[in-house]
Design an enzyme around this catalytic site. Structure first.
Site, PDB file in Angstrom:
ATOM      1  N   SER A 109       4.359 -10.858  -2.562  1.00  0.00           N
ATOM      2  CA  SER A 109       5.145 -11.895  -1.907  1.00  0.00           C
ATOM      3  C   SER A 109       4.198 -12.920  -1.295  1.00  0.00           C
ATOM      4  CB  SER A 109       6.012 -11.287  -0.797  1.00  0.00           C
ATOM      5  OG  SER A 109       6.653 -12.296  -0.030  1.00  0.00           O
ATOM      6  N   ILE A 117      13.304 -16.768  -3.922  1.00  0.00           N
ATOM      7  CA  ILE A 117      13.992 -16.542  -5.192  1.00  0.00           C
ATOM      8  C   ILE A 117      15.472 -16.307  -4.894  1.00  0.00           C
ATOM      9  CG2 ILE A 117      14.142 -15.137  -7.272  1.00  0.00           C
ATOM     10  CD1 ILE A 117      11.497 -16.653  -7.037  1.00  0.00           C
ATOM     11  N   TYR A 162       6.807  -6.089   6.972  1.00  0.00           N
ATOM     12  CA  TYR A 162       6.965  -6.535   5.587  1.00  0.00           C
ATOM     13  C   TYR A 162       5.706  -7.253   5.107  1.00  0.00           C
ATOM     14  CZ  TYR A 162       8.963  -8.789   1.475  1.00  0.00           C
ATOM     15  OH  TYR A 162       9.213  -9.213   0.196  1.00  0.00           O
ATOM     16  N   ALA A 216       2.712  -6.960   6.238  1.00  0.00           N
ATOM     17  CA  ALA A 216       1.628  -5.983   6.113  1.00  0.00           C
ATOM     18  C   ALA A 216       1.743  -5.195   4.815  1.00  0.00           C
ATOM     19  CB  ALA A 216       1.655  -5.030   7.311  1.00  0.00           C
ATOM     20  N   LYS A 235       3.144  -6.147   1.988  1.00  0.00           N
ATOM     21  CA  LYS A 235       2.859  -6.986   0.823  1.00  0.00           C
ATOM     22  C   LYS A 235       1.377  -7.365   0.760  1.00  0.00           C
ATOM     23  CE  LYS A 235       6.879  -6.916  -1.035  1.00  0.00           C
ATOM     24  NZ  LYS A 235       7.097  -6.236  -2.338  1.00  0.00           N
ATOM     25  N   ASN A 262       8.479  -3.153  -8.534  1.00  0.00           N
ATOM     26  CA  ASN A 262       9.319  -4.191  -7.938  1.00  0.00           C
ATOM     27  C   ASN A 262      10.129  -3.694  -6.748  1.00  0.00           C
ATOM     28  OD1 ASN A 262      11.115  -6.742  -7.971  1.00  0.00           O
ATOM     29  ND2 ASN A 262      12.577  -5.080  -8.341  1.00  0.00           N
TER      30      ASN A 262
END
Length: 252
Positions: free
Chosen positions: A135, A181, A148, A150, A152, A83
């Site tokens: 994500s 979220i 980011y 790339a 995920k 996570n």
């Protein structure tokens, strides 16, 4: 209790999505090791079935040490939840090599070496479950999120590859791709808008379910993926976004 008797390692489990996952795992009877750079809140640190380990997950040696400490403390490892991650906004013209490397080291490299470190322990237990937190930005993108997105998208691809390679050892690997979220960070972002109330209303309208996600929504799905109830599910990227990406935008 769906996770009674299971030992889980959760990176970045002290807050946000990770906190929701930890909460649900504890409610379902798991014992949990939380790996992160920052110290845990006192309530988690003193929880009788939680082991808090401060570790720089961009350092492969620190990963190995943390996993061995977990296995020694609990005696086995059944579940890994990758996570921990970082996100910052940079345009293509602005991003620096060091920033790219930092994001990839935590978002993409650390999950692989955490999986490598838990592998012998899961084999010894006869199998296990690896859950990667991806994500919806691994499927599409917001402005300024090249690195980011790339990272995920890479995690989504790695999830499928791990499922293929580790299947013969009865180790499953799936990814959850959350949408928006609620967290302290997201609330601060909304409050910083010119009209926070309008921003919240617009965000809510993006979701067919009529609300944004909660950390425990991700925790609920993670519990299922960690449990024996999902024994035939592996190699999947499960979008958890309240229907946001299913809804086609209108020009009015």
């Amino acid at each position: 209790m769906q996770l009674k008797g299971k030992i889980a390692v959760i990176s970045g489990g002290g807050q946000g999505i990770g906190g929701g996952i930890v909460q649900r795992f504890l409610e379902e009877g798991a014992q949990v090791a939380i790996l992160q750079r920052r110290p845990l809140q006192t309530s988690l640190e003193q929880h009788p079935t939680v082991l808090g380990i401060q570790a720089d997950l961009t350092d492969p040696a620190a990963i190995t040490t943390a996993i061995e400490r977990t296995a020694t403390h609990f005696g086995k490892i059944d579940v890994l939840v990758n996570n921990a991650g970082i996100m910052f906004e940079r345009s293509v013209a602005e991003i620096q090599c060091e920033e790219w490397d930092t994001m990839m080291a935590l978002n993409l490299r650390a999950p692989l070496f955490l999986a490598q470190a838990v592998l012998p322990h899961m084999k010894r237990s006869g199998g296990g479950s690896i859950i990667n937190i991806g994500s919806i930005e691994g499927l599409a993108a917001n402005p300024g999120h090249t690195a980011y997105s790339a990272s995920k998208a890479g995690m989504h691809g790695m999830t499928k590859a791990l499922a293929v390679d580790l299947g013969p050892d009865n180790i499953r690997c799936n990814a959850i791709a959350p949408g928006w979220i609620s967290s302290e960070l997201s609330e601060n972002y909304l409050n910083a808008q010119a009209d926070p109330a309008a921003a919240r209303a617009g965000l809510k309208a993006l979701h067919p379910v009529g609300r944004i996600g909660r950390p425990t929504d991700v925790g609920d799905l993670a519990v299922y993926l960690a449990s024996d109830n999902s024994s035939f599910l592996t190699g999947e990227i499960i979008v958890l976004d309240g229907g946001r990406t299913a809804k086609l935008p209108l020009p009015f």
